[in-house]
Enzyme design. Structure first.
Site, mmCIF file in Angstrom:
data_model
loop_
_atom_site.group_PDB
_atom_site.id
_atom_site.type_symbol
_atom_site.label_atom_id
_atom_site.label_comp_id
_atom_site.label_asym_id
_atom_site.label_seq_id
_atom_site.Cartn_x
_atom_site.Cartn_y
_atom_site.Cartn_z
ATOM 1 N N HIS A 294 0.906 -1.326 0.067
ATOM 2 C CA HIS A 294 -0.064 -0.085 0.208
ATOM 3 C C HIS A 294 0.948 1.220 0.060
ATOM 4 O O HIS A 294 2.157 1.062 0.104
ATOM 5 C CB HIS A 294 -1.106 -0.102 1.030
ATOM 6 C CG HIS A 294 -0.353 0.196 2.530
ATOM 7 N ND1 HIS A 294 0.529 -1.131 3.025
ATOM 8 C CD2 HIS A 294 -0.258 1.080 3.433
ATOM 9 C CE1 HIS A 294 0.737 -0.642 4.389
ATOM 10 N NE2 HIS A 294 0.462 0.405 4.476
ATOM 11 N N HIS B 273 1.381 3.886 2.236
ATOM 12 C CA HIS B 273 2.163 4.503 3.262
ATOM 13 C C HIS B 273 3.599 4.640 3.175
ATOM 14 O O HIS B 273 4.175 3.863 2.599
ATOM 15 C CB HIS B 273 1.564 3.868 4.529
ATOM 16 C CG HIS B 273 0.198 4.260 5.218
ATOM 17 N ND1 HIS B 273 -0.568 3.704 6.040
ATOM 18 C CD2 HIS B 273 -0.436 5.458 4.682
ATOM 19 C CE1 HIS B 273 -1.891 4.332 6.124
ATOM 20 N NE2 HIS B 273 -1.817 5.113 5.524
ATOM 21 N N ASP C 272 6.061 4.163 5.299
ATOM 22 C CA ASP C 272 6.690 3.097 5.977
ATOM 23 C C ASP C 272 6.624 1.652 5.296
ATOM 24 O O ASP C 272 7.156 0.839 5.591
ATOM 25 C CB ASP C 272 6.177 3.038 7.365
ATOM 26 C CG ASP C 272 4.728 2.536 7.534
ATOM 27 O OD1 ASP C 272 3.929 3.123 6.609
ATOM 28 O OD2 ASP C 272 4.522 1.623 8.475
ATOM 29 N N HIS C 273 6.095 1.908 3.889
ATOM 30 C CA HIS C 273 5.856 0.729 3.138
ATOM 31 C C HIS C 273 6.463 0.607 1.646
ATOM 32 O O HIS C 273 6.865 -0.197 0.990
ATOM 33 C CB HIS C 273 4.333 0.086 3.110
ATOM 34 C CG HIS C 273 3.928 -0.463 4.339
ATOM 35 N ND1 HIS C 273 3.841 -1.860 4.526
ATOM 36 C CD2 HIS C 273 3.628 0.075 5.528
ATOM 37 C CE1 HIS C 273 3.764 -2.116 5.812
ATOM 38 N NE2 HIS C 273 3.260 -0.921 6.340
ATOM 39 N N ASP D 282 -0.105 -4.143 6.285
ATOM 40 C CA ASP D 282 -1.100 -3.692 6.946
ATOM 41 C C ASP D 282 -2.345 -4.176 6.815
ATOM 42 O O ASP D 282 -2.873 -3.850 5.404
ATOM 43 C CB ASP D 282 -1.196 -2.132 7.180
ATOM 44 C CG ASP D 282 0.292 -1.811 7.572
ATOM 45 O OD1 ASP D 282 1.107 -2.804 8.220
ATOM 46 O OD2 ASP D 282 0.586 -0.465 7.508
ATOM 47 N N HIS E 275 -5.493 -0.826 11.791
ATOM 48 C CA HIS E 275 -4.453 -2.038 11.788
ATOM 49 C C HIS E 275 -5.522 -3.153 12.647
ATOM 50 O O HIS E 275 -6.320 -2.991 13.410
ATOM 51 C CB HIS E 275 -3.635 -1.758 12.504
ATOM 52 C CG HIS E 275 -2.241 -1.032 11.744
ATOM 53 N ND1 HIS E 275 -1.373 -1.511 11.138
ATOM 54 C CD2 HIS E 275 -2.229 0.264 11.907
ATOM 55 C CE1 HIS E 275 -0.730 -0.436 10.635
ATOM 56 N NE2 HIS E 275 -1.209 0.667 10.980
ATOM 57 N N HIS F 249 6.279 -5.709 11.550
ATOM 58 C CA HIS F 249 5.523 -4.650 11.922
ATOM 59 C C HIS F 249 5.071 -4.534 13.347
ATOM 60 O O HIS F 249 3.879 -4.312 13.546
ATOM 61 C CB HIS F 249 4.736 -4.381 10.973
ATOM 62 C CG HIS F 249 4.117 -3.009 10.500
ATOM 63 N ND1 HIS F 249 3.183 -2.294 11.427
ATOM 64 C CD2 HIS F 249 4.399 -2.065 9.624
ATOM 65 C CE1 HIS F 249 3.219 -1.323 10.907
ATOM 66 N NE2 HIS F 249 3.667 -1.276 9.969
#
Length: 690
Positions: free
Chosen positions: A78, A80, A82-83, A186, A403, A425
Site C-alpha cells: 500500500h 503509506h 513506511d511501506h 497492514d 490495523h 511490523h
C-alpha cells in the site's frame, strides 16, 4: 512438510528445500517495512519503506544485506511511507533489475504522496534520498495488478487480496514450487465508513507473515470510538479553541472527514466553525478517491448513486498556512500524521501554548516522532528551530488506525490455520506479548500446531519444505497407456518448478528448443582389398553387407548405424555415422578393424584364405553349444538336433535362434543378436586357425 534442520552443504540453490524469511525493516519495530524471501533460488522483496522517525540514509531498510540485482520481484502492499517510501531510491539508486508490482489505486496515490514527502521533508538537499525526477522515473518501472489476478514471474506465482486498511491496500499470496506464503502488509478485518474489511484468502498458506502493530490490544467498538472523537472535537471548539488533527494526506483522513462532515450536518450550532482539510494534495487525493469508488465498501457504492460522499458540505481545502486566517475556533486536519515536519508541525508549534486548543492523535505513532512524544504528556516541547515551548494544549489519543487488533489477528489465524507464522511490523514488546498470547490460546488445540517467529531486523527465519518431484509424461510418450515395469525414457524438461518428460522429437512442440544431429565422417588410409575389410566387418557385425553410396562401393553394418565408403582412386575409406553414445562405440570398433587390416593386410589375407580352405569341424556345433551355455547359463540355451536345426538362446523375454551351419542369427533384440553372432563367429575363426 516443513521443519527445522541444518542446511546441507553443496546443494544447488534451485534444488534447496530452505525457505529464508529475513526482515530488512519492520523486524521488532514499526517502520521501513521490507521483508526478503529466498526459496528455490528465487528472491522476493515485500515492501520497501522508510522509518518515519529517522531521516536520510538512516531511514532506509538494511539493504546492504542483499544484492539488489539478484532480486526477481518486489511487491508493494500500500501507499503509506513506511511501506513504499524507499521505493524510488531502490529503483533508481541501486542495481535492481527485477519487476515491481502494486495495485492501481496504490500506484495513483504513491505518485502524489511521495511528491508531497519530498516537498515537506525537513532535511538538506544532500540528505534527500531521491528527487522529484527520480520519483517520476520510478513510475515507468511499476506494473499494476488487479485483486485476484494471478501473475507468474520467473516461476513465482502471486495474486492479491483486499487488505482493508487504506484504499488499494493488498495482501499478497505467493506460491513457489508448491509452497504458499501469505504476506498481509497492514490489514484490518473490520469494515469502516468507506473501506471493506480484509478478505479471508480461499487457500491456506504454509507460511503467514503478518503485522503485529497492536500486539494484544483490542480496539474499542467503532461507534464508541466515533462518539468519543466527535465529543472531544466539540468540546475543544466550544471552549474557543483550535482543534488540530494530524493525519496523513490519504488513508485515515478520508474516514475522519466523513465522520466530521456528518456530525456537522446534524449540529447546526457548529456551522459557523470551519473545518479545514489542510494538504497540498487535497484536490488530487479526492480525485483519486472518487476514481476508485469501486474499491470501497457497499455503503459508499450505494451512496455514490445519489450523491458523492467525498464532496463535503462543511469542509474546505487549505493548501498552506498563508491562506489560513487564524481568528477563532476551527478544526484543521493537517499532514503529516506524526508531526515530524510540514503543516501539522507548524500549526502545533503555533497553538501548543494555549490551553483552550487541543490536538487529537488519531493514528498509530512510531517511536522517535513528535506525535509519540506528546502522548507521554511532557511539560514542554522542542520546536524545529530548537526553541522550547510549554505544552498547555490538551492531548487526546483516539485511534482510528486501521490495523488489526488481537481479536482480529487470532480469528484470522484460526481460520487460515497456517503451520508457520512470522510476526513483523510491531514494537519488540508488543510482538513478544502477541506471540505469547497466541501460543497460550492455541496450546491445547491439537488440530492447530503452529510455530511462531518474531525475528529482529536482519535475523533470518529458516524453514525447510521437502516435496516430491514428479514428472508429467507428455506428447508422443503419453500415447501408450502405462504398464507396470515398463521403462520410460525421454528428455526431462524443467519449466519453473514443473517437470515434463517428452520424446526428443517433441522438443519443438513443448519448448523453444529443437533437436539436431551431428554426422561424423572420418577418412582413413586403406590400401588392402575391400573384400578383406568386408570379411572382418562381417565377423564384427553379422548384418554387414555390400551396398553402393553415390556410385561408390560401401559396407553398411550395425543395422545401418555405420557406413564404410571406399573412396575411388585415393587408397582410402570414409567411416560415416550419426553421433550418439552407442553409435560412437560402433564406429570406434570399425575404426580398429580398418587400422588392424591396414597395418598387416598380407598376413590377414593369408589367414582368410586358409580359413576358407578348411572344412568346418564336425564337433563345432557341440563346442558352440557349450560356449553359449557358459555365456548365458545352461537353462537359457536349448538345442535338440532331432527337433530343430537351430540353437535357442533365451535371455529375459528375448529369444535368439542361431543356425550352427551358416551362423545366421534371428532375433528381435539387437543387443542379444549381436552377442550371439559375435560369439559364434569368434569361435569359428579360432577353431579354423588351429
Amino acid at each position: 512438510m516443513a521443519g527445522k534442520r541444518k542446511a546441507e552443504g553443496g546443494e544447488p540453490q534451485e534444488e534447496s528445500d530452505l525457505l529464508t524469511i529475513r526482515p530488512l525493516g519492520a523486524g521488532q519495530e514499526v517502520g521501513r517495512s521490507c521483508i526478503m524471501l529466498e526459496f528455490k533460488n528465487k528472491k522476493i522483496m515485500l515492501d520497501c519503506g522508510i522509518h518515519p522517525g529517522l531521516s536520510g540514509m538512516d531511514a532506509l531498510p538494511y539493504t546492504d544485506m542483499i544484492e539488489a540485482d539478484e532480486i526477481d520481484l518486489l511487491l508493494i502492499t500500500h501507499f503509506h511511507l513506511d511501506h513504499c517510501g524507499a521505493l524510488p531510491w531502490f529503483l533508481e539508486k541501486t542495481t535492481f533489475k527485477g519487476r515491481v508490482f502494486m495495485t492501481h489505486a496504490t500506484k495513483a496515490i504513491y505518485r502524489w504522496l511521495l511528491s508531497d514527502y519530498i516537498k515537506v521533508s525537513n532535511i538538506t538537499t544532500d540528505q534527500m534520498l531521491y528527487t522529484e525526477k527520480d520519483l517520476e522515473k520510478s513510475m515507468d518501472k511499476i506494473e499494476t495488478i488487479n485483486f485476484h489476478q494471478e501473475v507468474d514471474v520467473n516461476g513465482i506465482k502471486f495474486w492479491a487480496y483486499n487488505a482493508g486498511h487504506v484504499l488499494g491496500a493488498a495482501m499478497f499470496m505467493l506460491e513457489i514450487a508448491g509452497v504458499k506464503i501469505l504476506y498481509t502488509g497492514d490489514f484490518s478485518r473490520v469494515e469502516d465508513r468507506h473501506l471493506m474489511a480484509a478478505e479471508i484468502p480461499s487457500v491456506s498458506p504454509d507460511v503467514l507473515i503478518t503485522e503485529s502493530t497492536y500486539g494484544t490490544h483490542v480496539h474499542e467498538q467503532r461507534e464508541v470510538r466515533e462518539a468519543r472523537f466527535t465529543t472531544t472535537v466539540h468540546d475543544i471548539v466550544t471552549r474557543g479553541g483550535r482543534c488540530l488533527i494530524p493525519v496523513f494526506a490519504l488513508g485515515r483522513a478520508q474516514e475522519l472527514l466523513l465522520i466530521l462532515d456528518e456530525y456537522w450536518s446534524t449540529h447546526p450550532e457548529l456551522h459557523d466553525i470551519p473545518i479545514y482539510y489542510a494538504s497540498s494534495l487535497a484536490k488530487k487525493c479526492m480525485a483519486v478517491y472518487q476514481t476508485y469508488i469501486g474499491a470501497m465498501n457497499e455503503r459508499i457504492r450505494r451512496q455514490i448513486a445519489i450523491s458523492n460522499p467525498f464532496v463535503f458540505k462543511h469542509i474546505s481545502n487549505l493548501k498552506n498556512v498563508e491562506q489560513f486566517d487564524d481568528i477563532g475556533p476551527c478544526v484543521i486536519m493537517a499532514s503529516p500524521g506524526m508531526m515530524q515536519s510540514g503543516l501539522s508541525r507548524q500549526l502545533f508549534e503555533a497553538w501548543c501554548t494555549d490551553k483552550r486548543n487541543g490536538v487529537i492523535v488519531a493514528g498509530y505513532c512510531v517511536e522517535g516522532t513528535l506525535a509519540k512524544h506528546i502522548l507521554s504528556e511532557p511539560s514542554e516541547v522542542v520546536t524545529m528551530t530548537g526553541q522550547k515551548l510549554p505544552l498547555r494544549m490538551s492531548v487526546d489519543y483516539i485511534s482510528f488506525s486501521a490495523h488489526t487488533d488481537y481479536d482480529q489477528t487470532s480469528d484470522f489465524i484460526r481460520t487460515l490455520r497456517p503451520p508457520h507464522i512470522v510476526l513483523v511490523h510491531g514494537e519488540q514488546n508488543e510482538m513478544a506479548r502477541l506471540k505469547a498470547a497466541l501460543l497460550r490460546e492455541h496450546e491445547d488445540n491439537e488440530d492447530l500446531r503452529m510455530d511462531i517467529y518474531n525475528p529482529r531486523n536482519t535475523q533470518a527465519v529458516e524453514l525447510y519444505f521437502r516435496g516430491e518431484k514428479m514428472a508429467k509424461v507428455m506428447g508422443r510418450l503419453a500415447g501408450e497407456p502405462p504398464q507396470d515395469g515398463l521403462r520410460v525414457s525421454g528428455v526431462l524438461i524443467k519449466r519453473g518448478f514443473n517437470y515434463h518428460l517428452i520424446e526428443p522429437s517433441d522438443l519443438s512442440n513443448y519448448t523453444e528448443l529443437s533437436t539436431s544431429s551431428v554426422t561424423q565422417r572420418q577418412l582413413l588410409v586403406f590400401s588392402a582389398p575391400f573384400s578383406l575389410l568386408l570379411h572382418y566387418l562381417q565377423q564384427l557385425s553379422s548384418d554387414a553387407e555390400l551396398i553402393r553410396v553415390h556410385g561408390k562401393q560401401a559396407i553398411r553394418l550395425f543395422k545401418g548405424a555405420v557406413t564404410v565408403v571406399l573412396e575411388d582412386g585415393s587408397n582410402s575409406v570414409a567411416i560415416e555415422w550419426t553421433a550418439d553414445s552407442v553409435t560412437d562405440m560402433y564406429a570406434d570398433a570399425v575404426l580398429a578393424v580398418v587400422l588392424q587390416i591396414q597395418s598387416n593386410p598380407d598376413g590377414l589375407e593369408v589367414s582368410v584364405k586358409e580359413e576358407g580352405s578348411k572344412k568346418k569341424d564336425s564337433k563345432f556345433p557341440d563346442r558352440l553349444l557349450k560356449l553359449l551355455r557358459e555365456m548365458f547359463g545352461p537353462h537359457n540355451v536349448n538345442w535338440s538336433r532331432e527337433e530343430s536345426e537351430r540353437i535357442e538362446v533365451c535371455v529375459d523375454s528375448s529369444v535368439a535362434l542361431l543356425d550352427p551351419e551358416s551362423l545366421a542369427v534371428e532375433c528381435s533384440d539387437d543387443t542379444l543378436s549381436h552377442l550371439v553372432s559375435a560369439a559364434a563367429r569368434r569361435l569359428h575363426t579360432a577353431l579354423s586357425c588351429q
